[in-house]
Motif scaffolding. Structure first.
Motif, short mmCIF file in Angstrom:
data_model
loop_
_atom_site.label_atom_id
_atom_site.label_comp_id
_atom_site.label_asym_id
_atom_site.label_seq_id
_atom_site.Cartn_x
_atom_site.Cartn_y
_atom_site.Cartn_z
N ILE A 193 37.46 -47.16 -12.96
CA ILE A 193 38.37 -48.14 -12.57
C ILE A 193 39.72 -47.31 -12.44
O ILE A 193 40.88 -47.26 -11.47
CB ILE A 193 38.58 -49.12 -13.89
N PHE A 194 39.92 -46.28 -13.40
CA PHE A 194 41.20 -45.58 -13.54
C PHE A 194 41.30 -44.35 -12.88
O PHE A 194 42.55 -43.80 -12.87
CB PHE A 194 41.70 -45.79 -14.78
N LEU A 195 40.30 -43.50 -12.73
CA LEU A 195 40.28 -42.19 -12.27
C LEU A 195 40.57 -42.42 -10.85
O LEU A 195 39.76 -43.14 -10.03
CB LEU A 195 39.13 -41.26 -12.54
N PRO A 196 41.58 -41.78 -10.07
CA PRO A 196 41.74 -41.76 -8.58
C PRO A 196 40.78 -40.76 -7.88
O PRO A 196 40.39 -39.87 -8.45
CB PRO A 196 43.22 -41.14 -8.59
N GLU A 197 40.65 -40.78 -6.77
CA GLU A 197 39.67 -40.08 -6.06
C GLU A 197 40.53 -38.73 -5.50
O GLU A 197 41.90 -38.79 -5.15
CB GLU A 197 38.96 -40.89 -4.83
N SER A 198 40.27 -37.72 -5.34
CA SER A 198 40.79 -36.52 -4.72
C SER A 198 41.60 -36.77 -3.38
O SER A 198 40.83 -37.33 -2.65
CB SER A 198 40.00 -35.23 -4.67
N THR A 199 42.48 -36.33 -3.30
CA THR A 199 43.38 -36.39 -2.05
C THR A 199 42.52 -35.96 -0.81
O THR A 199 42.57 -36.39 0.35
CB THR A 199 44.73 -35.57 -1.79
N ASN A 200 41.99 -34.65 -0.88
CA ASN A 200 41.27 -33.98 0.11
C ASN A 200 40.02 -34.81 0.55
O ASN A 200 39.84 -35.03 1.58
CB ASN A 200 40.76 -32.71 -0.56
N PHE A 201 39.33 -35.58 -0.26
CA PHE A 201 38.29 -36.39 -0.01
C PHE A 201 38.68 -37.81 0.73
O PHE A 201 37.87 -38.20 1.81
CB PHE A 201 37.56 -36.99 -1.26
N LEU A 202 39.91 -38.12 0.27
CA LEU A 202 40.55 -39.43 1.01
C LEU A 202 40.67 -39.03 2.33
O LEU A 202 40.61 -39.72 3.59
CB LEU A 202 41.68 -39.86 0.39
N LEU A 204 39.24 -36.73 4.23
CA LEU A 204 38.08 -36.39 4.75
C LEU A 204 37.48 -37.67 5.29
O LEU A 204 37.04 -37.84 6.40
CB LEU A 204 36.95 -35.79 3.94
N LYS A 205 37.47 -38.85 4.41
CA LYS A 205 37.02 -40.09 4.89
C LYS A 205 37.95 -40.65 5.92
O LYS A 205 37.52 -41.84 6.54
CB LYS A 205 36.89 -40.95 3.68
N GLY A 206 39.22 -40.25 5.99
CA GLY A 206 40.12 -41.18 6.87
C GLY A 206 40.70 -42.40 6.17
O GLY A 206 40.88 -43.26 6.75
N ASP A 207 40.51 -42.44 4.84
CA ASP A 207 40.97 -43.53 4.03
C ASP A 207 42.37 -43.79 3.87
O ASP A 207 43.09 -43.17 2.79
CB ASP A 207 40.18 -43.61 2.65
N THR A 208 43.07 -44.00 4.80
CA THR A 208 44.46 -44.04 4.89
C THR A 208 45.02 -45.40 3.61
O THR A 208 45.84 -45.14 3.01
CB THR A 208 45.15 -44.51 6.08
N GLU A 209 44.08 -46.25 3.61
CA GLU A 209 44.67 -47.23 2.62
C GLU A 209 44.73 -46.81 1.18
O GLU A 209 45.68 -46.99 0.37
CB GLU A 209 43.88 -48.63 2.44
N GLN A 210 43.45 -46.02 0.78
CA GLN A 210 43.47 -45.67 -0.64
C GLN A 210 44.36 -44.45 -0.80
O GLN A 210 44.99 -44.53 -1.99
CB GLN A 210 42.09 -45.22 -0.85
N LEU A 211 44.72 -43.85 0.36
CA LEU A 211 45.65 -42.38 0.11
C LEU A 211 46.83 -43.05 -0.31
O LEU A 211 47.63 -42.50 -1.05
CB LEU A 211 45.38 -41.73 1.26
#
Length: 436
Positions: A193-202, A204-211
């Motif tokens: 729940i609380f750990l964020p994902e690394s910016t580099n992976f976001l 890579l995924k093109g996940d603008t919303e999560q970033l």
């Protein structure tokens, strides 16, 4: 705001609740793996007696766990740059917690060794990724300090393990202290729940919303802009292990590997055999375990102190000086001294070997770019685990051969000297010097 991308926001941010959560969770993870790693050295005197093991056999069992750590550091470090550090951290915690708990049910050395091997895979994967994630989000002004705090978790776990073994093993058995190692499984939902994902992976995924959602926890005014250009995404996917051997990094990478090999040989050799070496010198079991506590406790103090120094001084020079001081302290430990001097030398050895290795991890994590950080750090730790495997085996042979006390410590001290020489020849990029 128009000229600020997510990287500059992170670098220039102040320490906030978001950073505290990452710091707390990553430190908890490393404490847990530190406990699971060091607990073997705390129970090995019981195993030697109960299973009638030779010192060589006991050293081999320690090395099976380190073989797993080597594989975990390399494979899970590479996979984290492809599938996300958060995901691999959670998988690593599940693996090392489950198999450490399972090893408490072992009734023979073979089953116990397999449990240590699989637990080692999880332990090896957790450290570089926890450090990598903290490096991703740490403000530039506090980067080395925050990474160093995370890494003290290894020594905190190393202090807790012998304390629990000393107090609970005589009453509840050595198995109970291994079952305690399974408790981090309860924290997996919290990590998810609380750990964020690394910016580099976001990226890579093109996940603008999560970033966007993540960076707004640092700066609520953040607006997504040029984060997903072709060059950024290209950097994100450039995570082949061979990247760390490109021309301007090849020499330093090899020097890092030599230094990690020697330092981890020294650290794991001492964590496994220091109680037995001190018992051979005439100290009782509890007194000898207390030296293991001092060794790890002073590493915590050293990491905090050296981390603050490294944020304002040349990290490379600091590493060289500290490894040399650690080698001298360790060499002197083998000669007969009064008890106060012995504790001082054990303390200096812990601060300047394990404490300094924590600063080395912080230094190396900043040397490699975000796109290959887990790969670079994972491979360094993976190669280092070969040295880590060698340490317990070497100590087992030295004890079985009846080598004198001073020579035992001199051999381990020489490994620290080689680590110091390796860092002396590292060429530090200008950008990293300016960051210090």
């Amino acid at each position: 705001m128009d000229e600020r991308n997510y990287r500059s926001i992170i670098d220039n941010s102040k320490f906030k609740k978001f950073h505290l959560i990452i710091l707390f969770l990553c430190t908890f993870i490393v404490i847990s793996e530190g406990y699971d790693l060091v607990i073997y050295g705390s129970i090995v005197p019981y195993l030697l007696d109960e299973w009638s093991l030779t010192t060589v056999e006991a050293g081999a069992i320690a090395s099976y766990g380190l073989i797993g750590m080597m594989l975990g550091s390399i494979l899970l470090g590479i996979l984290a740059d492809k599938f996300g550090r958060k995901n691999i951290i959670i998988v690593s915690v599940i693996i090392f917690s489950f198999f450490t708990g399972l090893s408490g049910f072992a009734d023979n050395a073979t089953f116990f060794s397999w449990c240590r091997f699989f637990a080692g895979i999880g332990i090896g994967g957790a450290l570089p990724n926890a450090v990598g994630l903290m490096t991703d989000y740490a403000p530039k002004a506090l980067k080395t300090t925050l990474i160093a705090i995370v890494l003290t978790g290894m020594q905190i776990g190393g202090v807790v393990a012998p304390l629990i073994s000393m107090n609970l093993s005589p009453t509840y058995g050595w198995q109970f202290v291994l079952w305690i190692g399974a408790l981090p499984l309860l924290a997996v939902p919290i990590l998810f729940i609380f750990l964020p994902e690394s910016t580099n992976f976001l990226v890579l995924k093109g996940d603008t919303e999560q970033l966007t959602k993540t960076i707004r926890k640092i700066d609520s005014r953040y607006i997504i802009q040029n984060e997903f250009t072709a060059s950024n995404v290209g950097e994100a996917i450039m995570n082949s292990p061979l990247i760390i051997f490109k021309e301007n990094q090849r020499g330093n990478t090899i020097l890092f590997w030599v230094a990690y090999f020697m330092c981890l040989l020294m650290i794991y050799g001492l964590n496994t055999w220091l109680p037995n070496l001190m018992m051979k010198s005439g100290y009782g079991l509890n007194s000898s375990l207390s030296f293991l506590i001092v060794l790890n406790a002073t590493a915590i103090i050293g990491t905090f102190l050296f981390g603050r120094i490294a944020d304002s001084w040349d990290s490379k020079k600091l590493l060289v000086v500290l490894f040399l001081l650690g080698s001298v302290s360790l060499a002197l430990l083998g000669f007969e001294s009064n008890i106060v001097t012995v504790y001082i030398l054990v303390g200096l050895s812990g601060a300047c070997t394990m404490g300094t290795q924590n600063i080395a991890n912080a230094f190396v994590s900043q040397y490699y770019s975000a796109a290959i950080r887990s790969t670079g750090l994972g491979l360094c730790n993976g190669i280092g685990r070969i040295g880590g495997m060698s340490g317990p085996i070497l100590g087992g042979f030295l004890l079985s051969w009846g080598i004198t006390g001073p020579m035992n410590f001199l051999i381990f001290a020489f490994a620290g000297f080689i680590a110091a020489v390796s860092y002396f020849f590292v060429k530090v990029p200008k950008a990293l010097v300016e960051m210090s």
